[in-house]
Design a protein around this motif. Structure first.
Motif, PDB file in Angstrom:
ATOM      1  N   PRO A  35     -45.596 -13.111  30.927  1.00  0.00           N
ATOM      2  CA  PRO A  35     -46.808 -13.447  31.689  1.00  0.00           C
ATOM      3  C   PRO A  35     -47.236 -14.897  31.526  1.00  0.00           C
ATOM      4  N   LEU A  36     -47.099 -15.437  30.294  1.00  0.00           N
ATOM      5  CA  LEU A  36     -47.474 -16.832  30.067  1.00  0.00           C
ATOM      6  C   LEU A  36     -46.571 -17.770  30.862  1.00  0.00           C
ATOM      7  N   ALA A  37     -45.265 -17.478  30.880  1.00  0.00           N
ATOM      8  CA  ALA A  37     -44.322 -18.318  31.636  1.00  0.00           C
ATOM      9  C   ALA A  37     -44.630 -18.252  33.135  1.00  0.00           C
ATOM     10  N   MET A  38     -44.940 -17.067  33.649  1.00  0.00           N
ATOM     11  CA  MET A  38     -45.294 -16.926  35.058  1.00  0.00           C
ATOM     12  C   MET A  38     -46.581 -17.676  35.386  1.00  0.00           C
ATOM     13  N   THR A  39     -47.543 -17.612  34.473  1.00  0.00           N
ATOM     14  CA  THR A  39     -48.801 -18.336  34.683  1.00  0.00           C
ATOM     15  C   THR A  39     -48.567 -19.832  34.719  1.00  0.00           C
ATOM     16  N   LEU A  40     -47.754 -20.325  33.776  1.00  0.00           N
ATOM     17  CA  LEU A  40     -47.427 -21.759  33.773  1.00  0.00           C
ATOM     18  C   LEU A  40     -46.710 -22.167  35.054  1.00  0.00           C
ATOM     19  N   ASP A  69     -63.712 -28.465  39.945  1.00  0.00           N
ATOM     20  CA  ASP A  69     -64.441 -27.404  40.650  1.00  0.00           C
ATOM     21  C   ASP A  69     -65.913 -27.412  40.216  1.00  0.00           C
ATOM     22  N   PRO A  70     -66.864 -27.239  41.160  1.00  0.00           N
ATOM     23  CA  PRO A  70     -68.290 -27.257  40.799  1.00  0.00           C
ATOM     24  C   PRO A  70     -68.671 -26.214  39.752  1.00  0.00           C
ATOM     25  N   GLY A  71     -67.882 -25.132  39.647  1.00  0.00           N
ATOM     26  CA  GLY A  71     -68.215 -24.083  38.694  1.00  0.00           C
ATOM     27  C   GLY A  71     -67.601 -24.262  37.316  1.00  0.00           C
ATOM     28  N   PHE A  72     -66.784 -25.324  37.129  1.00  0.00           N
ATOM     29  CA  PHE A  72     -66.071 -25.455  35.853  1.00  0.00           C
ATOM     30  C   PHE A  72     -67.023 -25.726  34.692  1.00  0.00           C
ATOM     31  N   TRP A  73     -67.831 -26.786  34.791  1.00  0.00           N
ATOM     32  CA  TRP A  73     -68.714 -27.128  33.667  1.00  0.00           C
ATOM     33  C   TRP A  73     -69.821 -26.107  33.460  1.00  0.00           C
ATOM     34  N   PRO A  74     -70.422 -25.553  34.549  1.00  0.00           N
ATOM     35  CA  PRO A  74     -71.325 -24.408  34.304  1.00  0.00           C
ATOM     36  C   PRO A  74     -70.615 -23.238  33.636  1.00  0.00           C
ATOM     37  N   GLY A  75     -69.346 -23.005  34.009  1.00  0.00           N
ATOM     38  CA  GLY A  75     -68.577 -21.928  33.391  1.00  0.00           C
ATOM     39  C   GLY A  75     -68.360 -22.164  31.909  1.00  0.00           C
ATOM     40  N   ILE A  76     -68.050 -23.417  31.542  1.00  0.00           N
ATOM     41  CA  ILE A  76     -67.865 -23.766  30.125  1.00  0.00           C
ATOM     42  C   ILE A  76     -69.169 -23.572  29.351  1.00  0.00           C
ATOM     43  N   SER A  77     -70.268 -24.133  29.893  1.00  0.00           N
ATOM     44  CA  SER A  77     -71.549 -24.054  29.182  1.00  0.00           C
ATOM     45  C   SER A  77     -72.038 -22.612  29.083  1.00  0.00           C
ATOM     46  N   ASN A  78     -71.893 -21.833  30.176  1.00  0.00           N
ATOM     47  CA  ASN A  78     -72.319 -20.429  30.135  1.00  0.00           C
ATOM     48  C   ASN A  78     -71.490 -19.619  29.144  1.00  0.00           C
ATOM     49  N   THR A  79     -70.199 -19.921  29.062  1.00  0.00           N
ATOM     50  CA  THR A  79     -69.336 -19.232  28.095  1.00  0.00           C
ATOM     51  C   THR A  79     -69.794 -19.517  26.672  1.00  0.00           C
ATOM     52  N   LEU A  80     -70.081 -20.782  26.378  1.00  0.00           N
ATOM     53  CA  LEU A  80     -70.531 -21.155  25.033  1.00  0.00           C
ATOM     54  C   LEU A  80     -71.890 -20.540  24.710  1.00  0.00           C
ATOM     55  N   ALA A 253     -63.967 -16.740  32.569  1.00  0.00           N
ATOM     56  CA  ALA A 253     -63.230 -15.560  33.030  1.00  0.00           C
ATOM     57  C   ALA A 253     -63.604 -15.209  34.466  1.00  0.00           C
ATOM     58  N   TYR A 254     -64.893 -15.274  34.782  1.00  0.00           N
ATOM     59  CA  TYR A 254     -65.322 -14.938  36.149  1.00  0.00           C
ATOM     60  C   TYR A 254     -64.894 -16.016  37.133  1.00  0.00           C
ATOM     61  N   SER A 270     -54.250 -19.789  38.081  1.00  0.00           N
ATOM     62  CA  SER A 270     -53.289 -19.863  36.981  1.00  0.00           C
ATOM     63  C   SER A 270     -53.553 -21.075  36.104  1.00  0.00           C
ATOM     64  N   ALA A 271     -53.906 -22.202  36.732  1.00  0.00           N
ATOM     65  CA  ALA A 271     -54.269 -23.387  35.959  1.00  0.00           C
ATOM     66  C   ALA A 271     -55.503 -23.108  35.113  1.00  0.00           C
ATOM     67  N   GLY A 272     -56.466 -22.394  35.705  1.00  0.00           N
ATOM     68  CA  GLY A 272     -57.654 -22.011  34.942  1.00  0.00           C
ATOM     69  C   GLY A 272     -57.314 -21.089  33.789  1.00  0.00           C
ATOM     70  N   GLY A 273     -56.355 -20.187  34.014  1.00  0.00           N
ATOM     71  CA  GLY A 273     -55.925 -19.296  32.944  1.00  0.00           C
ATOM     72  C   GLY A 273     -55.309 -20.058  31.784  1.00  0.00           C
ATOM     73  N   VAL A 274     -54.520 -21.074  32.083  1.00  0.00           N
ATOM     74  CA  VAL A 274     -53.906 -21.884  31.030  1.00  0.00           C
ATOM     75  C   VAL A 274     -54.988 -22.641  30.256  1.00  0.00           C
ATOM     76  N   VAL A 275     -55.955 -23.201  30.992  1.00  0.00           N
ATOM     77  CA  VAL A 275     -57.073 -23.904  30.336  1.00  0.00           C
ATOM     78  C   VAL A 275     -57.832 -22.949  29.417  1.00  0.00           C
ATOM     79  N   ALA A 276     -58.090 -21.728  29.900  1.00  0.00           N
ATOM     80  CA  ALA A 276     -58.806 -20.735  29.093  1.00  0.00           C
ATOM     81  C   ALA A 276     -58.013 -20.363  27.842  1.00  0.00           C
ATOM     82  N   VAL A 277     -56.693 -20.237  27.980  1.00  0.00           N
ATOM     83  CA  VAL A 277     -55.850 -19.910  26.825  1.00  0.00           C
ATOM     84  C   VAL A 277     -55.906 -21.028  25.790  1.00  0.00           C
ATOM     85  N   VAL A 278     -55.854 -22.274  26.250  1.00  0.00           N
ATOM     86  CA  VAL A 278     -55.922 -23.412  25.330  1.00  0.00           C
ATOM     87  C   VAL A 278     -57.248 -23.419  24.580  1.00  0.00           C
TER      88      VAL A 278
END
Length: 299
Positions: A35-40, A69-80, A253-254, A270-278
């Motif tokens: 799955p990780l290879a497919m995501t990459l 993406d406009p939702g990236f930094w709100p997504g980071i802050s909301n996650t934290l 995640a959302y 998929s790029a977002g998934g890799v960022v989330a994994v990191v």
């Protein structure tokens, strides 16, 4: 001669144990790596489910678009905020409730079962109970309480959406913290506590100098396990607010779900998934170090 035979037998046993474990380890690696290879792979191509034939290689372009993406930094802050708030609530309340419940009283067993039971409710069911039975602005329990005291009911998911999610998730995970901490308290030396009481130590002194140091290790484990699961929080947000209003309750995640299944952009998701994994691995690295330090300090 006998030592040589003994070493040979040990080596044979060692290699045999490795051979027996190898199939399960191989399956685990395949289960993770494929799955990780497919995501990459998908993160480096332009792949939209509406246009599956257009899958040109774009390199790191998807990563750039995801971060912009406009939702990236709100997504980071909301996650934290979500992870930090839930951890604070569950650890503090879990510690206090565990200490209180650890004191013998009539009906202690029933109270313990009731305290732990919310953890076994499915996240989606938990979110629906809070949304429709507790926080509903017209027919919810909180609305009736507000009216009883002559106040105007609060539309929680419209006025305080992120706080509402924090309440729901904290209620779900508080029993987990109570379970681990309550179990850890069973091994606390009662004679040491009794000696402290005879020496004139108060409740706060016993808690601060004996109970809290004893709970340092299980608290660290609670923080590590909860953080791993809370970073991928999704069901409660999907069931209640849908990431809104705007991006107020959108976490990473959302946001990935929105890119993949609402906008059909598999490449960017998929790029977002890799960022989330990191990011999750960075958090896990520091948490594991914290656990290791806690274990070392309390040997």
């Amino acid at each position: 001669m006998s030592s040589h035979v003994s070493n040979h037998a040990k080596n044979s046993t060692h290699w045999m144990s490795r051979l027996l474990v190898m199939p399960s380890v191989s399956m685990l690696l395949l289960w993770m790596i494929i799955p990780l290879a497919m995501t990459l792979y998908f993160s480096t191509i332009q792949y939209n489910l509406l246009y599956p034939e257009d899958n040109a290689f774009v390199g790191f372009e998807n990563y750039s678009y995801f971060i912009e993406d406009p939702g990236f930094w709100p997504g980071i802050s909301n996650t934290l905020i979500l992870v930090g708030s839930v951890l604070l609530i569950t650890v503090v309340l879990g510690t206090l409730i565990s200490v209180l419940v650890n004191t013998p009283f009539w009906g202690q067993g029933i109270v313990r079962i009731l305290l732990i039971s919310p953890f076994f409710i499915m996240p989606t069911v938990n979110a629906l109970v809070w949304k429709n039975l507790l926080l509903h602005p017209v027919s919810g329990v909180f609305a009736h309480v507000w009216r009883f005291f002559g106040a105007e009911p609060v539309d929680w998911f419209a006025q305080y959406p992120l706080f509402s999610i924090i309440m729901i998730v904290s209620w779900q995970w508080l029993p987990f913290a109570i379970l681990l901490l309550m179990t850890a308290l069973q091994s606390l030396d009662q004679e040491q506590q009794e000696a402290a009481r005879l020496d004139g130590a108060g409740i706060w002194s016993i808690f601060y100098h004996l109970t809290l140091p004893h709970l340092a290790r299980p608290i660290t484990v609670v923080i590590m396990i909860e953080t791993i699961f809370l970073l991928s929080l999704f069901a409660e947000i999907f069931t209640t607010t849908g990431g809104g209003p705007g991006y107020e309750t959108t976490n990473l995640a959302y946001l990935i779900y929105d890119q993949a299944l609402l906008q059909y952009d598999v490449g960017m998701a998929s790029a977002g998934g890799v960022v989330a994994v990191v990011l999750a691995n960075i958090a896990a690295f520091f948490l594991i170090r914290a656990v290791g330090k806690s274990l070392t300090d309390h040997k």
